[in-house]
Design a protein around this motif. Sequence first.
Motif, PDB file in Angstrom:
ATOM      1  N   LEU A 181       5.320  11.894   1.609  1.00  0.00           N
ATOM      2  CA  LEU A 181       4.741  10.682   1.702  1.00  0.00           C
ATOM      3  C   LEU A 181       5.538   9.382   1.710  1.00  0.00           C
ATOM      4  CD1 LEU A 181       2.016  10.936  -1.067  1.00  0.00           C
ATOM      5  CD2 LEU A 181       1.724  10.854   1.482  1.00  0.00           C
ATOM      6  N   PHE A 182       5.271   8.415   2.536  1.00  0.00           N
ATOM      7  CA  PHE A 182       6.132   7.465   2.705  1.00  0.00           C
ATOM      8  C   PHE A 182       5.683   6.159   2.085  1.00  0.00           C
ATOM      9  CE2 PHE A 182       8.521   9.554   5.976  1.00  0.00           C
ATOM     10  CZ  PHE A 182       7.520  10.644   6.449  1.00  0.00           C
ATOM     11  N   LEU A 183       6.857   5.084   1.820  1.00  0.00           N
ATOM     12  CA  LEU A 183       6.769   3.968   1.215  1.00  0.00           C
ATOM     13  C   LEU A 183       6.853   2.788   1.929  1.00  0.00           C
ATOM     14  CD1 LEU A 183       8.683   5.356  -2.162  1.00  0.00           C
ATOM     15  CD2 LEU A 183       6.162   5.163  -1.672  1.00  0.00           C
ATOM     16  N   HIS A 184       5.651   2.172   2.415  1.00  0.00           N
ATOM     17  CA  HIS A 184       6.067   1.018   3.372  1.00  0.00           C
ATOM     18  C   HIS A 184       6.011  -0.225   2.498  1.00  0.00           C
ATOM     19  CE1 HIS A 184       4.811   3.448   6.811  1.00  0.00           C
ATOM     20  NE2 HIS A 184       4.094   4.181   5.973  1.00  0.00           N
ATOM     21  N   SER A 185       7.010  -1.210   3.051  1.00  0.00           N
ATOM     22  CA  SER A 185       7.080  -2.526   2.231  1.00  0.00           C
ATOM     23  C   SER A 185       7.280  -3.405   3.260  1.00  0.00           C
ATOM     24  CB  SER A 185       8.119  -2.362   1.275  1.00  0.00           C
ATOM     25  OG  SER A 185       9.407  -2.120   2.043  1.00  0.00           O
ATOM     26  N   ASP A 186       7.071  -4.837   2.830  1.00  0.00           N
ATOM     27  CA  ASP A 186       7.349  -5.656   3.950  1.00  0.00           C
ATOM     28  C   ASP A 186       8.658  -6.506   4.109  1.00  0.00           C
ATOM     29  OD1 ASP A 186       6.710  -9.079   3.664  1.00  0.00           O
ATOM     30  OD2 ASP A 186       6.543  -8.133   5.429  1.00  0.00           O
ATOM     31  N   PRO A 187       9.488  -6.172   5.063  1.00  0.00           N
ATOM     32  CA  PRO A 187      10.957  -6.678   5.483  1.00  0.00           C
ATOM     33  C   PRO A 187      10.847  -8.318   5.256  1.00  0.00           C
ATOM     34  CG  PRO A 187       9.963  -5.892   7.456  1.00  0.00           C
ATOM     35  CD  PRO A 187       8.660  -5.709   6.395  1.00  0.00           C
ATOM     36  N   VAL A 188      10.005  -8.933   5.690  1.00  0.00           N
ATOM     37  CA  VAL A 188      10.181 -10.411   5.582  1.00  0.00           C
ATOM     38  C   VAL A 188      10.073 -10.852   4.060  1.00  0.00           C
ATOM     39  CG1 VAL A 188       9.190 -12.588   6.222  1.00  0.00           C
ATOM     40  CG2 VAL A 188       8.916 -10.500   7.705  1.00  0.00           C
ATOM     41  N   SER A 189       9.273 -10.315   3.211  1.00  0.00           N
ATOM     42  CA  SER A 189       9.310 -10.811   1.757  1.00  0.00           C
ATOM     43  C   SER A 189      10.511 -10.351   1.150  1.00  0.00           C
ATOM     44  CB  SER A 189       8.151 -10.632   0.880  1.00  0.00           C
ATOM     45  OG  SER A 189       7.905  -9.172   0.983  1.00  0.00           O
ATOM     46  N   ARG A 190      11.132  -9.186   1.505  1.00  0.00           N
ATOM     47  CA  ARG A 190      12.232  -8.480   0.861  1.00  0.00           C
ATOM     48  C   ARG A 190      13.593  -9.218   0.952  1.00  0.00           C
ATOM     49  NH1 ARG A 190      11.992  -2.153   0.932  1.00  0.00           N
ATOM     50  NH2 ARG A 190      13.598  -2.221  -0.526  1.00  0.00           N
ATOM     51  N   ARG A 191      13.614 -10.315   1.956  1.00  0.00           N
ATOM     52  CA  ARG A 191      14.732 -10.964   2.391  1.00  0.00           C
ATOM     53  C   ARG A 191      14.927 -11.893   0.950  1.00  0.00           C
ATOM     54  NH1 ARG A 191      12.654 -13.474   7.826  1.00  0.00           N
ATOM     55  NH2 ARG A 191      12.593 -11.135   8.946  1.00  0.00           N
ATOM     56  N   ASN A 192      13.868 -12.181   0.332  1.00  0.00           N
ATOM     57  CA  ASN A 192      14.107 -12.811  -0.963  1.00  0.00           C
ATOM     58  C   ASN A 192      14.623 -11.755  -1.925  1.00  0.00           C
ATOM     59  OD1 ASN A 192      13.433 -13.632  -3.744  1.00  0.00           O
ATOM     60  ND2 ASN A 192      12.048 -15.148  -2.893  1.00  0.00           N
ATOM     61  N   ASN A 193      15.695 -12.149  -2.701  1.00  0.00           N
ATOM     62  CA  ASN A 193      16.340 -11.158  -3.611  1.00  0.00           C
ATOM     63  C   ASN A 193      15.794 -10.445  -4.615  1.00  0.00           C
ATOM     64  OD1 ASN A 193      18.725 -10.714  -2.053  1.00  0.00           O
ATOM     65  ND2 ASN A 193      19.809 -12.413  -3.088  1.00  0.00           N
ATOM     66  N   THR A 194      14.689 -11.755  -5.260  1.00  0.00           N
ATOM     67  CA  THR A 194      13.982 -11.173  -6.406  1.00  0.00           C
ATOM     68  C   THR A 194      12.949 -10.240  -6.087  1.00  0.00           C
ATOM     69  OG1 THR A 194      13.606 -13.474  -6.296  1.00  0.00           O
ATOM     70  CG2 THR A 194      13.477 -12.591  -8.647  1.00  0.00           C
TER      71      THR A 194
END
Lengths: 258, 708
Positions: B368-381
Motif C-alpha cells: 500500500l502507498f502513503l500519499h502526501s502533499d509535497p507543497v505543504s511539506r515544504r514547511n518543516n513543521t
Amino acid sequence: MTASVFFGCTFIAFGPAIALFLFTIARDPLRVIFLIAGAFFWLCSLLLSSLVWFITVQISNKESSSQQKGLLIFGVVLSVLLQETFRFGYYKLLKKANEGLLMLSAEETMPISIRQLAYVSGLGFGFMSGAFSMVNILADSVGPGTIGIHGDSQHYFLSSAFMTMAIILLHMFWGVVFFDSCEKQHWWSLAVVVISHLLVSCLTFQNPQYVGSLVPTYIIVFLVGLWAFFCSGGSLRNLKLCLTCKDKDFLLANHRPR
Amino acid sequence: RMNLDEISCDKLATSIVFFFCLSDVSCNSVEQKIYVELNNTVPCVRLLNATHQIGCQSSISGDTGVIHVLESEADLEWPLSKGPNPPYMVLLESSLFTRSIMMKMKNESNRVAGVAVVVPNTSPPEFSPHTTCPNENTGVYSDNYGPNLAHCNTTVWNPRGNGLSYEEFDFPVFSLKEDNETEFIKQCYLDHNRAVNGSAPQYPLCAMQLFSHMHAVTNTPTCMRRNDINFSINPEMVCDPLGDYNVWGSIRPYNDTVFGHKENESVVIAAARLDSRAFFWEVSTGAEGSVSGFVTLLAAAQALREVTHEAPPTRNILFAFFQGETFDYIGSSRMVYDMENGKFVIDLDNIHSVLEIGQVAVHSGTNLFLHSDPVSRRNNTVNDEVKNLVNNLQSSTAGLSFLLVEPNVSQPLPPSSLQRFLRAQPIPGIVLADHESAFNNRYYESFYDNAANLNLTYPSDLSPEEQLEFVTDTAKSLTDVATVVARALYKQAGGNESLVNNIKADPKIVTQMLYGFLVSSNNSWFQAVMAPELKNILSRYGACVHPSPPEYYVGVAMSSTPTRLVQYLLANLTGAATNLTQSQCQKPDELPNESRQMYSYLWVQGIVPPNSTERDSFCVRASVRLTKAVSPAFELGEYASKDYSTWTESRWKFIKARIFLVASRDLEMLTLGVGVAVLFTSLLVTYFISTKADVLFSSTREPASAAY
C-alpha cells in the motif's frame, strides 16, 4: 398510430352518422330528443346484458378456455336479443308518447310521424353502439404504436372503423324495418331483423380474418338498406326520377310543395 | 385463445372489459396489444453545476425511434447515414458503449432518438466513465498552489476514464439488464427490422419510446433562480442540490452544543468517503472506490474501542465519513466550512493530523502507498509531522504480509478529502491507497465496480446467512489494513506504545460488513444494528426482490442508505450498550448520568434470540453524530461558486420505456385519406337524399299531410 389514424378512423366510423345527423336531425329539436332517448335505451340494454355477463363470468370456471368461449357466444346472443327487446320496448313507448303529444299539441296532425321516429330511434341506437365500439380503440390509436407486437393483425383499427360504420348504418335500417313491421303486424319480418342482427354479430367471431367478417357484413348492410328503403316508401321509379333530375316536373304534376 | 376485443365490441362493450379487469382476469385491453412496458430500466439523468449541464434529456412526450441493434462500430453508419427510417433507437452491448461511438451519435443526434445499453453480468476488461482527473477544479492544486501539479500535469489519476459521465446528450440513454425483456426486444428487432439483402426493411417496424424529460436546464444558477419563481400555491421546483449527511464519531465525546475552537484540544482525524456514482442514475456500487475505504475505517474504529477505554491516548481521534465526495467534495468542503466558521465542535487549529483511507483493494502480498502533499511539506513543521505519521504507519505493519511505501516521485495527492483541509490550512496528512500513481481500479465510478472487482467470492453451496459469516480472503486482507490503521492512529494520538500490538481488527466483522455493503444489505446483522423505523431501507422495493447491495449515489433526498448504515454501525462498534428502556432512550436527559449533548442515544433492533420471535432491542450510547453535508455554495447562495461544489440534480415527472410496432407513414395517410373521403361522400349523399326526400319516399299509402 398518431393523429392521422385517429382522425381517419373517426371519420370512417362516424362519417355517415355525422352527415345524417347534420342534415336531417340537427334542425328539429324533437328529433334530437328522440335520438338521445333511443341512444339511452340502447345503453340500458347494454347495461343489463353486461350485468348478466359479469355474473356468469364470476361463477364460471375462469381457467377453462372452452367454457369462456362458450360464455362469450352466449353473451353475444343474449346482448343481441336484449337490444331487440329494448327496441321493441322503445317502440311501445313511442306509440304511447305519440298519443300524448297529439293531445298536447295545437295542431291536428302529429308533429312527427312514426316512420321518422323509426329512423331517428335507429340512428340513436347506432350512435351509442358505435361510440361504445370505437371510442376506446380511437383513444389508443392516438399513440405512436400500432397493433402487432404480439403477432396480431395490423389492420385492426381500420377494420374496426369499417365495422362500426356498418353497425351504425345497420341499426338505422333495422330501426326502420322493425317499426314498420310492428305497425303492420308482420311478425316474420321482425324475426328476420333479429336473425340478421344475430348473423352480423356472429360474423365478428371470424376476426382476425377481417375479410371474412367485413365482406358479408357489408352485403347484409346493402340488403337491409334496400329493404328499409322500400319499407319507408321508396321505389325504383322514384329513384330514377331523382337521379335523372326529373323530380321537379313530377312535383309540379302532382301539386306537391317542396 | 379467443380475444375479447376482436369480437364486435358493441355487443360486449368497454364496461364488460372494465369489469373483467376488476375481477383480476388478464386484461386484454387494446393498449396491451400495442405496447410492451419495459420495467427493468435505469435512465441517465441530468446534473447541473455552476457552468454546465451534463447527462441526458428526452423530449417531453418521449423519444421514439426504430430499434437498431448495433453489431460493431462500422455498423454505426446504418443509423447515422444509410438507414432509411430515421430516427433510430440504438441498442448497444456494453462492449460498444465507448466514447467514440457515443460521440459520433451525439454529433448526428437528429437521426438518433436514443440509446439503450445492455449491461451484462460479467464486466468488460476496463471501463470508467469518469473524467481522467477527478475533481480537478475543487481540490487544493491550482495556479496558486503547486501549479505544476494542478490539472493532473504530473500524474493522471484515472487514465482509463472516458469522461462519458460528464458529457451532455440531448437524447435519452437507458440501461437494460440482460434478461427476458432484452431478449424480447432483440427478437422483435430480428423479426421486423432486419434488412434483407440490402433492401430496406418492411413496415411495420419495431420501435422503442423512452421518456426521461428533465425540467432543469443550462446550469445551477438558472435552475435555482427558477426554483424561486412563485407563480402558484405549489411552486414548481426544477432541481435540487446534491447532498446528504456526514457521519462522525470520536473516542472522547464532544458537547454537541459547544462549537468553535477548543483550548488544548488536539485531534487526529481519520477520514474516508462514503459515496460513488455511475453513468446511470443511482446505480452505483463503488466497491473499490469507496466501500473498501470506509469498511476499513469502521473496522479500525472497532479495533480501537477496547484499548482506548483501558488507556485513553492523549489526543482525541475523530472518525469522519464524508458524503458527496464524488461531486467536488461536498461533505468535506462543508465540514471545513463549518470548522472555519465556528459551526463544528472543533476547528481547524485543533487538528493535529489527518489520515485518510482511499481506495484500498489490497490483495495479499501487494503493498500500500502513503500519499502526501509535497507543497505543504515544504514547511518543516508539517514535514516533520508527516514523517512521524509515516513512521507510525510503517511500524504498524510488523507481522503482516504487506508493506507501506511512500511513492518515489514527488506527486500530488490523489483526489481525496484531505485536499479540502489543505485548501484551508496546511495540515499534515497522509492518504492511504493501493495505487502508486494512477488508479489500479479499472472501473472507477462505474457500475462494474462491484463485489467481483474486489474478488469477493463465496463458495456456491452456502445459504445467505452462512455467506454472511464466511470470512473471505478479501476480508482477511482488509482486516490487516484495518489493524495497521488502528495501530497507527493509536500511536499518532499518543497512546501507550506497549499496548499497540494488542490492537487487532476483527475479520468476522469485516467480512460481515463486506457482505452487507456489497452483496445483500438485508441480512440479519444489519437488521440487528439498525433502528426499527429504518429497517425498511435495507431492502429496496419490497421483500420479494433478489438480494441487492445499497446504492452509493449521494442523491438529493437526504436519506441515503449507506449514511444511515455507517451511522448505526459506528455507534454499535464504538459505543456502549445500555440498560435504558425505549422511552428512556428517547429522553435520556432525565437520568442523572446520561446527557444528550455528549452522546447520541440510538434504539436498535438487536438480534432475535433462538427460541423466540421478538427482537432483543436495546439502547446504544455512542458519540456518533450526523452533520449536514450540503455544499456551502447553497448556504451562501453563491450558485456560481468556483470554490465549492455546485452540483444539483434535475427533477422529472416520470421515467418509463416501452416498445411497440410503428406503421408506415403511407398507411397512416391512406387511412386519413379514406376517412376524409368517406366523410365527404356521406355528406354529399345525405344532402342529396335529404333535399329529395319527399320525392324518394313518396310512394306511400299515408295521407298527404305526413310531414317530412
